[in-house]
Design an enzyme around this catalytic site. Structure first.
Site, PDB file in Angstrom:
ATOM      1  N   GLY A  80       0.814  -1.204   0.000  1.00  0.00           N
ATOM      2  CA  GLY A  80       0.000   0.000   0.000  1.00  0.00           C
ATOM      3  C   GLY A  80       0.849   1.256   0.000  1.00  0.00           C
ATOM      4  O   GLY A  80       0.498   2.255  -0.648  1.00  0.00           O
ATOM      5  N   ASN A 161      -6.767   4.421   9.655  1.00  0.00           N
ATOM      6  CA  ASN A 161      -6.306   3.111  10.097  1.00  0.00           C
ATOM      7  C   ASN A 161      -6.301   2.949  11.612  1.00  0.00           C
ATOM      8  O   ASN A 161      -6.275   1.826  12.113  1.00  0.00           O
ATOM      9  CB  ASN A 161      -4.898   2.826   9.543  1.00  0.00           C
ATOM     10  CG  ASN A 161      -3.965   4.008   9.672  1.00  0.00           C
ATOM     11  OD1 ASN A 161      -4.338   5.146   9.428  1.00  0.00           O
ATOM     12  ND2 ASN A 161      -2.724   3.752  10.064  1.00  0.00           N
ATOM     13  N   HIS A 211      -2.949  -7.406   2.335  1.00  0.00           N
ATOM     14  CA  HIS A 211      -2.879  -7.982   3.685  1.00  0.00           C
ATOM     15  C   HIS A 211      -3.883  -7.358   4.646  1.00  0.00           C
ATOM     16  O   HIS A 211      -3.965  -7.750   5.811  1.00  0.00           O
ATOM     17  CB  HIS A 211      -1.449  -7.903   4.253  1.00  0.00           C
ATOM     18  CG  HIS A 211      -1.041  -6.568   4.775  1.00  0.00           C
ATOM     19  ND1 HIS A 211      -1.090  -6.264   6.119  1.00  0.00           N
ATOM     20  CD2 HIS A 211      -0.560  -5.472   4.162  1.00  0.00           C
ATOM     21  CE1 HIS A 211      -0.648  -5.026   6.310  1.00  0.00           C
ATOM     22  NE2 HIS A 211      -0.332  -4.529   5.133  1.00  0.00           N
ATOM     23  N   THR A 247       9.180  -8.307 -13.059  1.00  0.00           N
ATOM     24  CA  THR A 247       8.352  -9.475 -13.336  1.00  0.00           C
ATOM     25  C   THR A 247       7.265  -9.613 -12.281  1.00  0.00           C
ATOM     26  O   THR A 247       7.520  -9.484 -11.088  1.00  0.00           O
ATOM     27  CB  THR A 247       9.228 -10.748 -13.346  1.00  0.00           C
ATOM     28  OG1 THR A 247      10.243 -10.594 -14.335  1.00  0.00           O
ATOM     29  CG2 THR A 247       8.392 -11.981 -13.660  1.00  0.00           C
ATOM     30  N   CYS A 336       2.108   1.037  11.962  1.00  0.00           N
ATOM     31  CA  CYS A 336       3.115   1.829  11.256  1.00  0.00           C
ATOM     32  C   CYS A 336       3.837   2.789  12.200  1.00  0.00           C
ATOM     33  O   CYS A 336       4.861   3.358  11.839  1.00  0.00           O
ATOM     34  CB  CYS A 336       2.459   2.618  10.127  1.00  0.00           C
ATOM     35  SG  CYS A 336       1.642   1.542   8.935  1.00  0.00           S
TER      36      CYS A 336
END
Length: 391
Positions: A80, A161, A211, A247, A336
């Site tokens: 994110g 959050n 997640h 990739t 966080c």
């Protein structure tokens, strides 16, 4: 009613779904073939690239569908935080020198605030950081007063959050568009938890995180409205519309697509209302056990159904969680900010004083939370509060 409870979640009681969600076994099952049977590079022209390429395309459609968008508008990212950086830095660096003003607000995710500060420091971009009110919401009128002809982007998260407070994104986006600016919203905490529609919100860019909805860590996506120009965040090959070289993480992409489809089914079945009832039951139990000591932080109407951010009078939340750590997994705020000793910057921005902020718990429930979990958690918290720092 909670779904089958994974054995790993039975002890301790897990009430930290906002920090991260356990990976759903159905998501794991969908990933496994792309870790074993189908190892090819999706960009390969030979037969071994076919199944991975088709899986990425299918997942792109699944992710787009949960927010009411086309799969062609989905850009896969590694987190994110990366998606937020692509949205913010990508928009500003793709703009002209005459449009170098960004508006955000003080209770954003750290990745948004850090991206804005880097633009100030490295590129001379002007950033306006809006205050929130005591309920944690941005006043649309305040936004309308700070936008200028130089404003290129407004970035306001969909839901916080820590508190779960939901912002009036559709109103804010309308103001931005009326003044010629683009609008980005970090919807990490809302997609899969409540209905989210990019046409209804009328946003140009929207962040989705795996997640937070039962996919593994390390996979996310950015919705980009057609026609919005972005500077790449990773230069190299042409993957992800040339915006994020490398990739593809096929197994992770499949996981995100599967988690989006499962979440959409849950939303259609009314799971959000079930979570709201569990959250409110938890609050009632705590109020009964700790009369007069429980205060909810944030707007009580405009908030996510699974989040309870509350302050307990007379306790230190870190001490309380330490006392219950073997039986209860919860947090005092955003993961966080973990490890910090200062009061939550989100609560500080809302005008919550230090004493109340230090007594704050963030309890977030999810797919495998049961009534028994809620009742036992309330007992653990109330018992610890009576023993640690009672007034």
């Amino acid at each position: 009613m909670a779904m089958d409870d994974p054995a790993r979640l039975r002890e301790p009681i897990y009430l930290d779904y906002n920090a991260t969600t356990p990976v759903d076994s159905r998501v794991v099952d969908a990933m496994l073939p792309y870790l074993t049977r189908y190892p090819g590079n999706p960009s390969s022209g030979h037969c071994c690239g076919t199944s991975p390429r088709e899986a990425v395309t299918a997942a792109r459609s699944q992710v787009g569908s949960i927010v009411g968008a086309s799969g062609a508008d989905v850009i896969f990212c590694g987190s994110g935080s990366e998606a937020n950086n692509l949205a913010i830095r990508g928009t500003v660096l793709a703009s002209t020198a005459a449009r170098r003003h960004v508006v955000t607000q003080l209770t954003e995710h750290p990745s948004v605030l850090a991206a804005c500060r880097s633009l100030e420091r490295l590129h001379g971009v002007e950033v306006t950081y809006l205050q929130v009110d005591g309920d944690g919401r941005v006043d649309p009128q305040v936004l309308s007063e700070v936008i200028t002809p130089r404003t290129v982007l407004v970035s306001i998260m969909h839901a916080n959050n820590e508190t779960g407070v939901v912002q009036p994104v559709a109103d804010l986006a309308r103001i931005a568009h009326d003044r010629g600016a683009l609008f980005h919203t970090d919807a990490a905490q809302t997609v899969g938890k409540v209905p989210v529609s990019v046409p209804d919100l009328d946003v140009d860019l929207l962040t989705i995180v795996g997640h937070k909805m039962y996919a593994p860590k390390g996979i996310a996506a950015l919705y980009r409205r057609p026609g919005v120009s972005l500077e790449p965040i990773v230069y190299g090959g042409g993957q992800e519309h040339g915006l994020r070289a490398g990739t593809e993480n096929v197994a992770g992409v499949v996981a995100l697509g599967t988690s989006a489809e499962l979440a959409a089914r849950e939303l259609a079945s009314g799971r959000a209302e079930e979570l709201r009832e569990l959250r409110d039951l938890l609050f009632r139990h705590l109020e009964e056990r700790l009369p007069g000591r429980v205060q909810v932080n944030g707007d009580r109407e405009h908030r996510l159904p699974h989040v309870l951010n509350m302050s307990l009078d007379g306790i230190d939340a870190d001490e309380l969680l330490s006392a219950t750590s073997s039986s209860l997994a919860a947090s005092t705020g955003s993961a966080c900010h973990a490890g910090g000793t200062e009061p939550s910057p989100v609560l500080t921005a809302m005008g919550v004083d230090d004493r109340r902020a230090r007594g704050t718990l963030r309890l977030s429930i999810g797919r495998w939370t049961s009534v028994d979990d809620v009742e036992r958690a309330a007992h653990l918290i109330a018992t610890a509060a009576a023993s640690y720092g009672a007034p």
